[in-house]
Design a protein around this motif. Structure first.
Motif, PDB file in Angstrom:
ATOM      1  N   ASP A 167       0.828  -1.216   0.000  1.00 13.18           N
ATOM      2  CA  ASP A 167       0.000   0.000   0.000  1.00 13.18           C
ATOM      3  C   ASP A 167       0.856   1.257   0.000  1.00 13.18           C
ATOM      4  N   ARG A 168       2.000   1.178   0.706  1.00  9.17           N
ATOM      5  CA  ARG A 168       2.871   2.340   0.773  1.00  9.17           C
ATOM      6  C   ARG A 168       3.754   2.458  -0.472  1.00  9.17           C
ATOM      7  N   ALA A 169       4.010   1.315  -1.110  1.00  4.67           N
ATOM      8  CA  ALA A 169       4.946   1.315  -2.237  1.00  4.67           C
ATOM      9  C   ALA A 169       4.304   1.741  -3.550  1.00  4.67           C
ATOM     10  N   ILE A 170       2.975   1.748  -3.584  1.00  2.41           N
ATOM     11  CA  ILE A 170       2.329   1.895  -4.896  1.00  2.41           C
ATOM     12  C   ILE A 170       2.550   3.273  -5.532  1.00  2.41           C
ATOM     13  N   VAL A 171       2.590   4.337  -4.731  1.00  2.75           N
ATOM     14  CA  VAL A 171       2.830   5.667  -5.310  1.00  2.75           C
ATOM     15  C   VAL A 171       4.243   5.768  -5.889  1.00  2.75           C
ATOM     16  N   PRO A 172       5.295   5.478  -5.082  1.00  4.50           N
ATOM     17  CA  PRO A 172       6.637   5.485  -5.676  1.00  4.50           C
ATOM     18  C   PRO A 172       6.769   4.527  -6.861  1.00  4.50           C
ATOM     19  N   TYR A 173       6.026   3.418  -6.823  1.00  2.00           N
ATOM     20  CA  TYR A 173       6.096   2.454  -7.925  1.00  2.00           C
ATOM     21  C   TYR A 173       5.694   3.109  -9.251  1.00  2.00           C
ATOM     22  N   PHE A 174       4.549   3.771  -9.251  1.00  2.00           N
ATOM     23  CA  PHE A 174       4.078   4.356 -10.510  1.00  2.00           C
ATOM     24  C   PHE A 174       4.903   5.579 -10.924  1.00  2.00           C
ATOM     25  N   ILE A 175       5.404   6.332  -9.944  1.00  2.00           N
ATOM     26  CA  ILE A 175       6.270   7.477 -10.281  1.00  2.00           C
ATOM     27  C   ILE A 175       7.564   6.962 -10.936  1.00  2.00           C
ATOM     28  N   GLY A 176       8.173   5.956 -10.318  1.00  2.00           N
ATOM     29  CA  GLY A 176       9.412   5.382 -10.858  1.00  2.00           C
ATOM     30  C   GLY A 176       9.215   4.828 -12.257  1.00  2.00           C
ATOM     31  N   GLN A 177       8.054   4.227 -12.472  1.00  2.00           N
ATOM     32  CA  GLN A 177       7.779   3.649 -13.785  1.00  2.00           C
ATOM     33  C   GLN A 177       7.731   4.745 -14.865  1.00  2.00           C
ATOM     34  N   GLN A 178       7.156   5.886 -14.522  1.00  2.00           N
ATOM     35  CA  GLN A 178       7.121   6.997 -15.477  1.00  2.00           C
ATOM     36  C   GLN A 178       8.539   7.497 -15.772  1.00  2.00           C
ATOM     37  N   LEU A 179       9.344   7.602 -14.714  1.00  2.00           N
ATOM     38  CA  LEU A 179      10.708   8.114 -14.890  1.00  2.00           C
ATOM     39  C   LEU A 179      11.562   7.173 -15.739  1.00  2.00           C
ATOM     40  N   MET A 180      11.305   5.873 -15.605  1.00  2.00           N
ATOM     41  CA  MET A 180      12.138   4.895 -16.312  1.00  2.00           C
ATOM     42  C   MET A 180      11.627   4.551 -17.707  1.00  2.00           C
ATOM     43  N   ARG A 181      10.512   5.149 -18.066  1.00  2.00           N
ATOM     44  CA  ARG A 181       9.840   4.749 -19.297  1.00  2.00           C
ATOM     45  C   ARG A 181      10.758   4.691 -20.539  1.00  2.00           C
ATOM     46  N   PRO A 182      11.611   5.711 -20.774  1.00  2.00           N
ATOM     47  CA  PRO A 182      12.468   5.649 -21.974  1.00  2.00           C
ATOM     48  C   PRO A 182      13.375   4.418 -21.982  1.00  2.00           C
TER      49      PRO A 182
END
Ligand SMILES: [Zn+2]
Length: 323
Positions: free
Chosen positions: A287-302
């Motif tokens: 539950d706590r990891a989900i926000v950083p998870y989606f933010i990190g995914q956006q940053l790593m997208r390229p």
């Protein structure tokens, strides 16, 4: 039913562990390979993986006995989550789960024509969303096996669900056009017997598709004993490319294709591997990891656009029967 819900407050006692011979060649001699904690669940204990002296397979030894492992697959276990309430992030989470099923279907439809006459079996189907997707999209007949009784899940409506171990399930021979194992085989207590069962229930021209974490991948090199693919104590076997190919060949299959990626996002291993390093065995609060998870995914997208060429974490093998 094997699973029992009980709090896991202490490392497994000696009577909860058993020594096993190599799944692939039966040899008992081995050397130490790596030890790992339950980084995902945060339960206490340290588990050993060994290298078989006969064939080089890496596997957990000793392992938690089959009648005690169910407790490690509790309601928090991500694949078994029925309740998906993540607040405002629920649509993002649901889209990610949907994408996983779409990506699985994309992989298999390259090798098998799916329509209303096809029959598909998913081994380790959890709540069955992949099968439901195939049923809705192609009208295929779908069946699933899982050792946890998830038959009450609404996503299993219309799915022929078998609760229990795959090799114990009552399934006719030569029945399926497609058998899939998405992150099942590395959890299996008798993987060779499961592969032989897949061989038996597949039609002669059918296809078996297996996705497992890949030990000889970049994320293992990065994270070592915190690599999410170790997932102690649930993962019994750690396949690299060579041992996965050896296992299917020994079970009467030939390799149609080998992919150095899977439907499961490699990013999940990058995120959780980095988190496990910081948490040092305390367990990941989803539950706590989900926000950083989606933010990190956006940053790593390229970087993730090249996921299929980078050998990051997963492998998929497509097989057909040789006999
Ligand atoms: Zn061996």
């Amino acid at each position: 039913m094997i699973a029992t819900a009980e709090p896991l407050l202490a490392p497994p006692a000696a009577d909860m562990l058993e020594h096993v011979a190599c799944y692939l060649c039966g040899a008992r001699d081995h050397q130490a390979f790596i030890t790992a904690e339950d980084d995902l669940g945060g339960t206490p204990g340290r588990y050993s993986f060994v290298t078989c002296a006969g064939c080089g397979l890496k596997y957990q030894n000793p392992r938690v006995t089959l009648d005690r492992i169910g407790a490690y697959y509790d309601d928090q276990y991500i694949a078994h989550r029925k309740k998906r309430d993540w607040g405002i992030l629920t649509p993002l989470f649901e889209r990610a789960m949907r994408k996983l099923d779409v990506d699985k279907a994309r992989i298999v439809s390259r090798y098998v024509t799916l329509d209303s006459t096809s029959s598909v079996l998913d081994v380790g189907c959890a709540v069955g969303t992949f099968l439901q997707y195939l049923r809705e999209t192609y009208g295929s007949h779908v069946a699933g096996v899982d050792f946890k009784d998830l038959s009450a899940a609404p996503t299993l409506r219309g799915v022929e669900f078998h609760c229990g171990l795959f090799y114990d399930a009552v399934l006719a021979s030569n029945r399926f056009d497609l058998v899939t194992m998405w992150h099942f085989l590395e959890h299996d207590y008798d993987p060779m017997r499961s592969l032989e069962t897949a061989h038996r229930v597949l039609k002669p021209e059918g296809r078996l598709v297996i996705e497992v974490p890949r030990l000889d991948s970049r994320t293992f090199n990065w994270f070592g004993d915190r690599w999410p693919g170790l997932q102690a104590p649930q993962h019994t076997v750690l396949f690299d490319r060579e041992s996965l190919i050896a296992a299917v060949r020994k079970s009467g299959f030939e390799v149609v294709d080998y992919l150095p990626y899977g439907a499961f996002p490699a990013y999940f291993y990058i995120f959780t591997g980095a988190a496990f390093r910081m948490l040092k065995g305390r367990g990941l609060n989803l539950d706590r990891a989900i926000v950083p998870y989606f933010i990190g995914q956006q940053l790593m997208r390229p970087y993730l656009w090249f996921e299929r060429r980078l050998n990051l974490a997963m492998q998929t093998i497509v097989c057909r029967r040789t006999s």
